[in-house]
Design a protein around this motif. Structure first.
Motif, PDB file in Angstrom:
ATOM      1  N   ILE A 139      49.929  44.489  41.255  1.00 58.19           N
ATOM      2  CA  ILE A 139      48.556  44.632  41.746  1.00 58.19           C
ATOM      3  C   ILE A 139      48.112  46.088  41.593  1.00 58.19           C
ATOM      4  N   ALA A 140      48.984  47.018  41.997  1.00 57.65           N
ATOM      5  CA  ALA A 140      48.659  48.445  41.891  1.00 57.65           C
ATOM      6  C   ALA A 140      48.380  48.824  40.441  1.00 57.65           C
ATOM      7  N   CYS A 141      49.206  48.333  39.533  1.00 56.16           N
ATOM      8  CA  CYS A 141      49.008  48.635  38.110  1.00 56.16           C
ATOM      9  C   CYS A 141      47.695  48.053  37.608  1.00 56.16           C
ATOM     10  N   PHE A 142      47.377  46.832  38.051  1.00 50.92           N
ATOM     11  CA  PHE A 142      46.109  46.209  37.664  1.00 50.92           C
ATOM     12  C   PHE A 142      44.939  47.101  38.059  1.00 50.92           C
ATOM     13  N   TYR A 143      44.929  47.534  39.319  1.00 55.88           N
ATOM     14  CA  TYR A 143      43.824  48.361  39.791  1.00 55.88           C
ATOM     15  C   TYR A 143      43.801  49.721  39.089  1.00 55.88           C
ATOM     16  N   SER A 144      44.969  50.289  38.838  1.00 55.30           N
ATOM     17  CA  SER A 144      45.034  51.576  38.151  1.00 55.30           C
ATOM     18  C   SER A 144      44.477  51.460  36.732  1.00 55.30           C
ATOM     19  N   GLU A 145      44.853  50.388  36.042  1.00 58.12           N
ATOM     20  CA  GLU A 145      44.369  50.171  34.680  1.00 58.12           C
ATOM     21  C   GLU A 145      42.856  49.965  34.641  1.00 58.12           C
ATOM     22  N   HIS A 146      42.295  49.475  35.758  1.00 54.86           N
ATOM     23  CA  HIS A 146      40.850  49.245  35.834  1.00 54.86           C
ATOM     24  C   HIS A 146      40.135  50.377  36.583  1.00 54.86           C
ATOM     25  N   ALA A 147      40.823  51.519  36.713  1.00 56.62           N
ATOM     26  CA  ALA A 147      40.264  52.749  37.292  1.00 56.62           C
ATOM     27  C   ALA A 147      39.764  52.574  38.719  1.00 56.62           C
TER      28      ALA A 147
END
Length: 105
Positions: free
Chosen positions: A15-23
């Motif tokens: 989830i964290a990576c998803f949000y990071s990738e979407h800024a």
């Protein structure tokens, strides 16, 4: 898209990576922090360290970033993924922190 946080408690790092990738760094910070605090994931500590160092999603804190990077560098996860050492050293600016910080890395 967005994620339903309650459905993905077992995949906090993803989830964290998803949000990071979407800024969406505030949400990324929340999930990296939660995963690190609840499970102790070195991969999430690495994500947190990057966000603290850059001041994305949180107040910039290079000392916290250094502490987390040190924990990551000592972890077995890092030993298996040590290609990230050069990335961390190349991409993250420690210049505003303690002068001896880079000597410690």
């Amino acid at each position: 898209g967005t994620l339903d946080d309650d459905l993905y408690d077992d995949n906090m790092y993803d989830i964290a990576c998803f949000y990071s990738e979407h800024a969406d760094f505030e949400k990324a910070f929340k999930w990296f922090k939660r995963d690190f605090e609840e499970i102790g994931q070195a991969s999430s500590a690495f994500g947190l360290a990057k966000l603290y160092n850059q001041g994305k999603g949180c107040k910039q804190d290079k000392e916290k970033a250094k502490i987390l990077f040190d924990q990551v560098f000592d972890s077995s996860w890092f030993q298996e993924n040590n290609y990230m050492a050069q990335e961390a050293l190349d991409r993250y600016d420690f210049s505003d922190s303690n002068e001896d910080l880079e000597e410690d890395l």
